[in-house]
Design a protein around this motif. Structure first.
Motif, PDB file in Angstrom:
ATOM      1  N   ASP A 129      34.211  11.321  20.276  1.00  0.00           N
ATOM      2  CA  ASP A 129      34.145  12.700  19.794  1.00  0.00           C
ATOM      3  C   ASP A 129      32.661  13.054  19.678  1.00  0.00           C
ATOM      4  O   ASP A 129      31.978  12.594  18.768  1.00  0.00           O
ATOM      5  N   LEU A 130      32.149  13.856  20.631  1.00  0.00           N
ATOM      6  CA  LEU A 130      30.715  14.158  20.627  1.00  0.00           C
ATOM      7  C   LEU A 130      30.275  14.918  19.387  1.00  0.00           C
ATOM      8  O   LEU A 130      29.169  14.692  18.896  1.00  0.00           O
ATOM      9  N   ALA A 131      31.115  15.796  18.856  1.00  0.00           N
ATOM     10  CA  ALA A 131      30.743  16.516  17.635  1.00  0.00           C
ATOM     11  C   ALA A 131      30.503  15.522  16.504  1.00  0.00           C
ATOM     12  O   ALA A 131      29.498  15.614  15.784  1.00  0.00           O
ATOM     13  N   MET A 132      31.389  14.564  16.357  1.00  0.00           N
ATOM     14  CA  MET A 132      31.239  13.549  15.307  1.00  0.00           C
ATOM     15  C   MET A 132      30.019  12.664  15.589  1.00  0.00           C
ATOM     16  O   MET A 132      29.261  12.335  14.674  1.00  0.00           O
ATOM     17  N   ARG A 133      29.809  12.329  16.848  1.00  0.00           N
ATOM     18  CA  ARG A 133      28.671  11.478  17.222  1.00  0.00           C
ATOM     19  C   ARG A 133      27.354  12.184  16.928  1.00  0.00           C
ATOM     20  O   ARG A 133      26.385  11.560  16.529  1.00  0.00           O
ATOM     21  N   PHE A 134      27.318  13.504  17.119  1.00  0.00           N
ATOM     22  CA  PHE A 134      26.109  14.283  16.864  1.00  0.00           C
ATOM     23  C   PHE A 134      25.964  14.674  15.397  1.00  0.00           C
ATOM     24  O   PHE A 134      25.007  15.324  15.020  1.00  0.00           O
ATOM     25  N   GLY A 135      26.950  14.328  14.555  1.00  0.00           N
ATOM     26  CA  GLY A 135      26.881  14.664  13.139  1.00  0.00           C
ATOM     27  C   GLY A 135      27.280  16.089  12.831  1.00  0.00           C
ATOM     28  O   GLY A 135      26.954  16.611  11.767  1.00  0.00           O
ATOM     29  N   ILE A 136      27.996  16.748  13.747  1.00  0.00           N
ATOM     30  CA  ILE A 136      28.423  18.137  13.544  1.00  0.00           C
ATOM     31  C   ILE A 136      29.743  18.202  12.784  1.00  0.00           C
ATOM     32  O   ILE A 136      30.015  19.158  12.082  1.00  0.00           O
ATOM     33  N   GLY A 137      30.566  17.173  12.900  1.00  0.00           N
ATOM     34  CA  GLY A 137      31.872  17.140  12.244  1.00  0.00           C
ATOM     35  C   GLY A 137      32.955  16.763  13.233  1.00  0.00           C
ATOM     36  O   GLY A 137      32.726  16.688  14.438  1.00  0.00           O
TER      37      GLY A 137
END
Length: 155
Positions: A66-74
């Protein structure tokens, strides 16, 4: 997207542009194996939070990041528009969960702006640079940094 004098000065590169939350990112098209619709992943026990699980891709087990989770976006809440971008990072084939693929971009290497100095070290880890295209700011993601294991193996 670019003027002729820019393209004469450096080679053109192609990227797949996609959305994660309200932000736009892109990756080198040469690392992309396929783009497919969202498929529910089977969770893996004790996996990092950004690993949604695994799916069966023509008989192969494909981990989904999950790129959002990997980037710290959620955490990404998959919708009908969500897609999995299947990429190869070193020897590992991985699916990247994103909100939507928006474009195939052709840009000159010289058009890339460096990641701003005010960005956090974590942001600089993932983002190689930024392209300003048609009023949009599109961050170039370094695939080598998406999986920490790959980065250690490459060192």
């Amino acid at each position: 997207m670019q003027d002729a004098s820019t393209s004469a000065n450096s080679a053109n590169l192609e990227f797949v542009a996609f959305r994660v939350g309200s932000q736009e990112f892109c990756i080198d098209i040469m690392g992309v194996r396929e783009i497919r619709g969202w498929t529910q992943a089977t969770p893996l026990p004790h996996a990092p939070q950004y690993v949604r699980g695994v799916i069966n891709l023509r008989g192969a087990v494909l981990p989904i990041v999950d790129l959002a989770m990997r980037f710290g976006i959620g955490l990404t809440e998959p919708t009908a528009r969500s897609v999995i971008i299947v990429v190869q990072i070193h020897q590992q084939v991985v699916g990247l969960l994103v909100d939507a693929v928006s474009d195939i971009l052709t840009v000159s290497q010289a058009a890339m702006q460096p990641t701003p100095d005010i960005a956090s070290d974590l942001a600089k880890t993932f983002v190689k640079g930024v392209y300003a295209i048609d009023g949009r700011m599109i961050s170039l993601v370094s695939l080598d940094c998406v999986l920490p294991i790959s980065a250690k193996a490459a060192a």
